[in-house]
Design a protein around this motif. Structure first.
Motif: not given
Length: 267
Positions: A205-229
């Motif tokens: 998880l730390d490795m992924f966060e290092k290379y993310n532009a944002l400083s946190y990991h995604g949650e299921a709702d981040d995809i859920g809201y995209t599906v809703l849209f």
């Protein structure tokens, strides 16, 4: 609270994670949802939670490796609610022990992942489209993956199967757009579903966060809201697209985090 009011949605793999988030959000915004999952008890619990919250939902057993099971889920949805407006093809499998590099991959695992991850999308769409045509249109949403766009040291079958989903999405969109049917995909990056939280070591998880532009990991709702849209009429002029929801992990030159660290050392 009415972004998908009156729509009927079938969510495959809806008992947990991304599918569960999408089911709950769609129901909250007025859709009648059917949750299809191999974990039928989990699907029933999810439907009961939606009903307890004032929504409309039903559950059905779904084995995404079986054509007849996918057809049965579509038929159940139409029998239950009279139509089908939104098809969310969300089931996907991966296996880190068998889905290896191309020399060492288990070929039976290749066939299994292609069958479930890609063919289930084809079949879900195949059985949903006639009902959508009858209803005057609809929205098909497919779960792809950032593995469709960036290679890894293992998971060759998973990446290939998800790349096929990206292209199949374009074909469905092109073939049925004149029937007022849209087809789009969502490509998640690392999303902290319950399964991910339980299985991914902190150092990864730390490795992924290092290379993310944002400083946190995604949650299921981040995809859920995209599906809703994508299910709503807000996206009525979007079709054939794959929306990458991945925190900017693949956005920059891959050397950028290490270069920034080097520059800080020089200060």
């Amino acid at each position: 609270m009415s972004r998908v009011e009156g729509k009927v949605a079938l969510i495959t793999g809806g008992a947990s994670g991304i599918g569960l988030s999408a089911a709950a959000l769609l129901a909250k915004e007025g859709a009648k949802v059917v949750i299809g999952d191999f974990n039928i008890e989990g699907a029933k619990e999810a439907a009961e939670a939606i009903i307890a919250d004032g929504g409309e939902a039903a559950a059905i057993f779904l084995d995404a490796s079986k054509e007849e099971s996918i057809k049965a889920a579509v038929d159940f949805t139409v029998d239950q609610y009279g139509t089908l407006n939104v098809m969310f093809n969300n089931v996907g499998l991966t296996n880190l022990q068998k889905d290896l590099d191309v020399v060492n991959i288990d070929l039976e695992e290749w066939d299994r992942l292609m069958n479930v991850n890609t063919k289930s999308v084809l079949l879900g769409s195949r059985f949903a489209i006639p009902h959508m045509i009858e209803a005057g249109g609809g929205s098909i949403i497919n779960t792809a993956s950032m593995s469709a766009f960036a290679a890894d040291s293992i998971r060759s079958a998973y990446g290939a199967s998800k790349a096929a989903v990206v292209n199949l999405t374009k074909y469905i969109a092109a073939q049925y757009g004149k029937n007022n049917i849209r087809c789009n995909a969502v490509a998640p990056g690392l999303i902290l579903t319950p399964a991910a939280k339980n299985n991914i070591p902190p150092q990864v998880l730390d490795m992924f966060e290092k290379y993310n532009a944002l400083s946190y990991h995604g949650e299921a709702d981040d995809i859920g809201y995209t599906v809703l849209f994508l299910a709503s009429d807000e996206s009525k002029f979007i079709t054939g697209q794959t929306i990458q929801v991945e925190g900017g992990h693949y956005l920059s030159n891959p050397t950028m985090p290490d270069f920034n660290a080097l520059m800080k050392q020089g200060k």
